[in-house]
Design an enzyme around this catalytic site. Structure first.
Site, PDB file in Angstrom:
ATOM      1  N   SER A 256      32.521 -36.905  34.793  1.00  0.00           N
ATOM      2  CA  SER A 256      32.649 -38.103  33.964  1.00  0.00           C
ATOM      3  C   SER A 256      33.126 -39.263  34.840  1.00  0.00           C
ATOM      4  CB  SER A 256      33.661 -37.852  32.854  1.00  0.00           C
ATOM      5  OG  SER A 256      34.954 -37.783  33.426  1.00  0.00           O
ATOM      6  N   LYS A 257      33.281 -40.387  34.214  1.00  0.00           N
ATOM      7  CA  LYS A 257      33.756 -41.593  34.917  1.00  0.00           C
ATOM      8  C   LYS A 257      35.020 -41.302  35.719  1.00  0.00           C
ATOM      9  CE  LYS A 257      31.908 -45.773  33.871  1.00  0.00           C
ATOM     10  NZ  LYS A 257      31.061 -45.808  32.677  1.00  0.00           N
ATOM     11  N   ARG A 258      35.880 -40.517  35.117  1.00  0.00           N
ATOM     12  CA  ARG A 258      37.158 -40.155  35.725  1.00  0.00           C
ATOM     13  C   ARG A 258      36.974 -39.599  37.140  1.00  0.00           C
ATOM     14  NH1 ARG A 258      39.718 -35.406  34.640  1.00  0.00           N
ATOM     15  NH2 ARG A 258      38.001 -34.857  33.261  1.00  0.00           N
TER      16      ARG A 258
END
Ligand code: GLU
Length: 534
Positions: A256-258
């Protein structure tokens, strides 16, 4: 299917900017097509009008172009191929839906969205396994249908999924996969707005475009039995399927973006090289062996095969991407190996114009606005050999080179929020556009204030008339350290902080030579001025 007949496609939905996973899918398809001498097609699956994101199509195509993933077919526009776009092909899907209706494989469903929500709420209450539809309209009599039609009630078209039995297919990566038909719903084929759903449009186009292999993300595996049933109902021959392994973050959670899984365009803008990105993406779920990490695009085309795609999830490792990128930066940077005769300090490798160009571009983009534009190419050319070895991505070039462009400012009182973490391999002394540094750093570990001041004063005098090339500076300043009774390490450390505002920087004398006499004198003077107040 002979390999020469391979036809594959990348079929993104423009519901967002393409990320690592999307483009990995595109790349694997492209590599497979190029390896087999087949065709690669791009098809924009934009039939979900509500989820369309503005600019997404451009971002998808930009990403492909940046990485050199070219496609072989599509409507011709200005001598080039545009991708196929599903919203422009609606009549084809409608015709097919009609065919399914006539063949008894589909039916019109008149249920309103209110009825469907109520149905789902009731199912939840009864703790029945969740279905999206209870098939109420599946067995309406002709009379009932006529009545509903007469009322002009909008309808959708649903597929009549077999109630029993199983649907199986062979996945080229996962092997045999079987689904119980009772777990599949009567999914929608055509929505009330006349747009097809993904399932219908996808299989119609894969058929019409004679797609031989569908290589797509793992998340589509559960859609595949629906597709197989559709192929059977339409008497189309299904393509081969290969569902690519998931990409996980280092913590094994879905990427994910994380984890830095930002859009591919963002990687480009942060200064990653397309050849590094292609190399890195190819290794997300594919490997030639257990050791080779560096592959040119040509090598990937040569070696790529579906058999070598892994069954297990791939881990997205940003350090690996940085390492690969650093490799390509260095590979491209130098055009002439330094000659053995050159003296150690004059050992400046010659930079390729490509590298200088890219470095200039990134500096132009990222250096603070106070730095005069255009940035001098000649100056960048001199800086390049001093930093290229440390550069892992062009996006960090400005940070590495800042002191070549901005005057370091010694301070005795500093804001309390100075971050202590290492940034880009160099201690960040103070963030932001100004190059502020703590004047105490001038003392290093061993110098007293008096010794440091005496050192800077002596340097100031000596730098007035010493020839300003790296080897003369090396010689003279080494000599001066001796005269002052200072260890060269301490003395050079003092000078490094004074002229760069950093404790770690490229080789001191080469750096000073590039900065030039005037800048160095000014900076040493500024350091001396502040040192008095420490
Ligand atoms: N439009 C789907 C997507 O966005 C395509 C899936 C497939 O390749 O069938 O990924």
């Amino acid at each position: 299917m002979s390999e020469g007949n391979v036809r594959v496609r990348f079929a993104p939905s423009p519901t967002g900017y393409p990320h690592v996973g999307n483009i990995r899918t595109a790349l694997f398809n492209w590599l497979f097509a190029r390896h087999t001498g087949g065709k690669f097609i791009v098809r924009i699956e934009d039939t979900d009008v509500t989820r369309k994101v503005r600019g997404a199509v451009e971002a998808i195509l930009d990403s492909l172009r940046w990485l050199g993933i070219d496609w072989d077919e599509g409507p011709e526009v200005g001598g080039d191929y545009a991708p196929y776009v599903q919203s422009e092909r609606r009549d084809l899907y409608q015709k097919c839906a009609q065919q399914l209706l006539e063949g008894g494989h589909a039916y019109k469903c008149y249920c309103s969205s209110e009825r469907l929500s109520q149905m789902r709420a009731e199912m939840a209450e009864r703790k029945e396994s969740m279905r999206t539809y209870d098939r109420r309209c599946r067995d309406l009599t002709q009379e009932e249908r006529d009545k509903l039609e007469a009322q002009d009630i909008t309808h959708v078209v649903r597929f009549k999924t077999p109630l029993e039995g199983t649907t199986s297919f062979n996945d080229l990566i996962k092997g045999d996969v079987t689904f119980d038909n009772c777990t599949l719903d009567d999914f929608i084929l055509l929505k009330s707005d006349g747009y097809p759903t993904y399932h219908l449009a996808n299989i119609v186009d894969d058929h019409l475009m004679q797609i031989s292999h569908v290589l797509r993300a793992d998340e589509w595996l559960s859609s595949t039995p629906r597709h197989i049933l559709l192929y059977q109902a339409l008497r189309y021959e299904p393509p081969e399927f290969a569902h690519l392994p998931m990409i996980l973050g280092p913590d094994r959670a879905k990427l994910s973006k994380r984890h830095g899984a930002t859009s591919i365009i963002e990687y480009r803008d942060r200064g990653y090289l397309p050849e590094a990105m292609v190399n890195f993406l190819a290794l997300l779920g594919w490997a030639l062996d257990d050791k080779t990490e560096i592959f040119s695009k040509e090598e990937l085309v040569q070696y790529f095969s579906i058999e070598r795609i892994s069954k297990t999830s791939a881990i997205f490792n940003k350090d690996k991407l940085d390492w690969i990128n650093g490799f390509y930066i260095r590979k491209d940077a130098v055009i002439e190996a330094p000659t053995a005769q050159a003296s150690a300090t004059a050992l400046v490798p010659q930079m390729s114009s490509n590298f200088v160009e890219r470095l200039s571009e990134s500096l132009d983009r990222d250096l603070p606005t106070e730095v005069k534009r255009p940035i001098s190419k000649e100056y960048v050319q001199q800086i390049a050999p001093l930093i290229y070895e440390r550069l892992k991505k062009f996006g960090e070039a400005a940070e590495l080179c800042k002191f070549f462009f901005i005057e370091p400012v010694p301070q005795t009182i500093l804001p309390t929020d100075i971050p202590s973490e290492e940034k880009f391999g160099m201690p960040t002394i103070y963030p932001g556009d100004k190059l502020v540094y703590d004047a105490k750093l001038l003392l290093g570990k061993n110098l007293t204030k008096e010794a440091a001041m005496a050192g800077l004063e002596a340097a100031l005098r000596r730098l007035q008339d010493v020839p300003f090339d790296a080897s003369s500076l090396d010689l003279e300043l080494r000599f001066l350290a001796g005269e002052l009774g200072l260890k060269t390490g301490d003395f050079f450390g003092l000078l490094r902080v004074a002229v760069t505002g950093r404790t770690a920087a490229p080789p001191l004398f080469q750096t000073m030579a590039v900065l030039g006499r005037e800048r160095c004198l000014r900076r040493v003077e500024a350091a001396l001025g502040k040192l008095g107040l420490v």
